[in-house]
Design a protein around this motif. Structure first.
Motif, PDB file in Angstrom:
ATOM      1  N   LEU A   1       0.830  -1.204   0.000  1.00 16.09           N
ATOM      2  CA  LEU A   1       0.000   0.000   0.000  1.00 16.09           C
ATOM      3  C   LEU A   1       0.867   1.257   0.000  1.00 16.09           C
ATOM      4  O   LEU A   1       0.597   2.211  -0.751  1.00 16.09           O
ATOM      5  CB  LEU A   1      -0.920  -0.008   1.226  1.00 16.09           C
ATOM      6  N   ALA A   2       1.907   1.257   0.820  1.00 12.84           N
ATOM      7  CA  ALA A   2       2.813   2.415   0.868  1.00 12.84           C
ATOM      8  C   ALA A   2       3.489   2.632  -0.485  1.00 12.84           C
ATOM      9  O   ALA A   2       3.643   3.773  -0.942  1.00 12.84           O
ATOM     10  CB  ALA A   2       3.861   2.199   1.962  1.00 12.84           C
TER      11      ALA A   2
ATOM     12  N   TYR B   1       2.282   1.717  -3.376  1.00  8.81           N
ATOM     13  CA  TYR B   1       1.250   2.189  -4.316  1.00  8.81           C
ATOM     14  C   TYR B   1       0.982   3.679  -4.139  1.00  8.81           C
ATOM     15  O   TYR B   1       0.859   4.423  -5.120  1.00  8.81           O
ATOM     16  CB  TYR B   1      -0.035   1.389  -4.111  1.00  8.81           C
ATOM     17  N   LYS B   2       0.892   4.116  -2.887  1.00 17.30           N
ATOM     18  CA  LYS B   2       0.653   5.540  -2.627  1.00 17.30           C
ATOM     19  C   LYS B   2       1.782   6.404  -3.190  1.00 17.30           C
ATOM     20  O   LYS B   2       1.547   7.482  -3.731  1.00 17.30           O
ATOM     21  CB  LYS B   2       0.525   5.780  -1.117  1.00 17.30           C
ATOM     22  N   LYS B   3       2.996   5.893  -3.062  1.00 22.60           N
ATOM     23  CA  LYS B   3       4.164   6.643  -3.536  1.00 22.60           C
ATOM     24  C   LYS B   3       4.207   6.714  -5.061  1.00 22.60           C
ATOM     25  O   LYS B   3       4.655   7.711  -5.635  1.00 22.60           O
ATOM     26  CB  LYS B   3       5.439   5.982  -3.000  1.00 22.60           C
ATOM     27  N   HIS B   4       3.732   5.654  -5.715  1.00 22.75           N
ATOM     28  CA  HIS B   4       3.838   5.566  -7.181  1.00 22.75           C
ATOM     29  C   HIS B   4       2.465   5.457  -7.846  1.00 22.75           C
ATOM     30  O   HIS B   4       2.335   4.823  -8.895  1.00 22.75           O
ATOM     31  CB  HIS B   4       4.685   4.351  -7.570  1.00 22.75           C
ATOM     32  N   LYS B   5       1.485   6.066  -7.230  1.00 24.69           N
ATOM     33  CA  LYS B   5       0.120   5.940  -7.748  1.00 24.69           C
ATOM     34  C   LYS B   5       0.015   6.428  -9.196  1.00 24.69           C
ATOM     35  O   LYS B   5      -0.620   5.789 -10.041  1.00 24.69           O
ATOM     36  CB  LYS B   5      -0.839   6.732  -6.859  1.00 24.69           C
TER      37      LYS B   5
ATOM     38  N   GLU C   1      -7.866   0.395  -7.634  1.00 23.02           N
ATOM     39  CA  GLU C   1      -8.447   1.711  -7.338  1.00 23.02           C
ATOM     40  C   GLU C   1      -9.664   1.598  -6.425  1.00 23.02           C
ATOM     41  O   GLU C   1      -9.807   2.362  -5.462  1.00 23.02           O
ATOM     42  CB  GLU C   1      -8.838   2.407  -8.645  1.00 23.02           C
TER      43      GLU C   1
ATOM     44  N   PHE D   1      -8.584   0.441  -2.937  1.00 26.00           N
ATOM     45  CA  PHE D   1      -7.886   1.533  -2.247  1.00 26.00           C
ATOM     46  C   PHE D   1      -8.896   2.534  -1.681  1.00 26.00           C
ATOM     47  O   PHE D   1      -8.783   2.968  -0.525  1.00 26.00           O
ATOM     48  CB  PHE D   1      -6.933   2.229  -3.216  1.00 26.00           C
ATOM     49  N   THR D   2      -9.885   2.871  -2.493  1.00 21.40           N
ATOM     50  CA  THR D   2     -10.932   3.799  -2.037  1.00 21.40           C
ATOM     51  C   THR D   2     -11.707   3.204  -0.867  1.00 21.40           C
ATOM     52  O   THR D   2     -11.994   3.891   0.126  1.00 21.40           O
ATOM     53  CB  THR D   2     -11.902   4.118  -3.196  1.00 21.40           C
TER      54      THR D   2
ATOM     55  N   TYR E   1     -10.685   0.902   1.256  1.00 24.69           N
ATOM     56  CA  TYR E   1      -9.845   0.828   2.456  1.00 24.69           C
ATOM     57  C   TYR E   1      -9.694   2.203   3.105  1.00 24.69           C
ATOM     58  O   TYR E   1      -9.680   2.318   4.342  1.00 24.69           O
ATOM     59  CB  TYR E   1      -8.471   0.259   2.104  1.00 24.69           C
ATOM     60  N   GLU E   2      -9.591   3.237   2.292  1.00 25.75           N
ATOM     61  CA  GLU E   2      -9.482   4.592   2.834  1.00 25.75           C
ATOM     62  C   GLU E   2     -10.744   4.968   3.608  1.00 25.75           C
ATOM     63  O   GLU E   2     -10.687   5.744   4.568  1.00 25.75           O
ATOM     64  CB  GLU E   2      -9.259   5.592   1.692  1.00 25.75           C
TER      65      GLU E   2
END
Length: 300
Positions: free
Chosen positions: A134-135, A137-141, A197, A200-201, A203-204
């Protein structure tokens, strides 16, 4: 993606050496050509046999047409504006994917370290693994999205359809294998990225661990599939003989030499003769630089 200059030169040297060796053997009577001394009657009878001659001519014609068709098709595909545009975009996607996968190696090392911990509970391990994905993915979204679009964009299949149309693909098993690999990997990526996507949404919104673990799994699958997809596309472009360096050199030199015409609309306002003159000048410089590059990288 041209073959290394070293390989080409070595191949030529091998051919020349074989010819010289054969010539020397004949000169010093190491090899005698008496067995090649056919009588005129034998040659005449061979060519009088219509059946044999027709078969030989047919085989030679088919082989020649096949080779010419392959060469011509590669040239025309790369010359076609739409296909060339697709090739250029796909290659950009390959480069971005290569960088993404390169950076993911560190992630893989971190996950391997987690696996080595014998005291870690399996559920805890899965959560920690998912958090790392996840980290990443967030960095390289943005890279995830661009790579996915570049390698699965619907217009890319114009190139695939063109390849299948212009080549005798069923007689070219290497090309058939590449195209089938691309087609086989395509649905995976088209399915995985939207899942990433949406997960991720989700989970957020709720922070559910099950969603997190599923998200980590999908990110891992995506990285594997996008890596393979980039390799398959690279193989196809390599088969077509696409070399991006001359184009990149041309663009860089053009911007450097003529910054006033960086906006192409201004350049296109010039008279055609002047446009051609500028293009030839830049092309000449780019060709010289490219030749020097190939010589410097002779053994690579």
């Amino acid at each position: 993606m041209r073959k290394p200059l070293y390989n080409i030169v070595i191949f030529i040297f091998h051919i020349i050496t074989l010819i010289l060796l054969f010539t020397l053997c004949i000169h010093f009577n190491v090899i005698k050509l008496d067995f090649l001394d056919f009588s005129k009657e034998a040659v005449a009878s061979f060519f009088k046999n219509d059946y044999v001659v027709n078969i030989v001519c047919t085989i030679l014609t088919v082989a020649a047409l096949y080779i010419i068709q392959i060469k011509y098709s590669k040239h025309k595909l790369k010359s076609d504006f739409r296909c060339n545009e697709i090739i250029h975009d796909v290659y950009d996607g390959i480069e971005r994917t290569h960088e993404l996968i390169k950076e993911s190696k560190e992630l893989s090392n971190e996950i391997e370290e987690l696996e080595k911990d014998p005291n870690m509970d399996f559920n805890v391990y899965r959560k920690e693994e998912a958090l790392k994905y996840l980290a990443f993915y967030k960095k390289h979204k943005g890279d995830f999205k661009i790579c996915n679009i570049a390698l699965t964009y619907p217009n890319n299949w114009i190139l695939i359809d063109s390849v299948q149309t212009v080549f005798f693909i069923n007689l070219n098993f290497k090309l058939l294998n590449i195209v089938n690999n691309i087609k086989n990997r395509r649905p995976n990526l088209e399915d995985e990225y939207p899942k990433i996507e949406s997960l991720f949404t989700l989970y957020e919104e709720n922070g559910d661990d099950k969603v997190l673990i599923q998200l980590g799994h999908e990110i891992h699958r995506f990285l594997v599939d996008i890596d393979f997809m980039s390799k398959y596309w690279f193989s196809l472009l390599d088969y077509l003989g696409y070399d991006p360096m001359p184009i990149k050199l041309y663009i860089e030199l053009f911007k450097k030499e003529y910054p006033d015409y960086e906006n192409m609309s201004e350049f296109l306002k010039l008279p055609v003769a002047q446009q051609n003159k500028i293009s030839r000048k830049v092309q000449k410089k780019a060709s010289k630089i490219y030749l020097k590059y190939r010589i410097r990288n002779f053994f690579k």
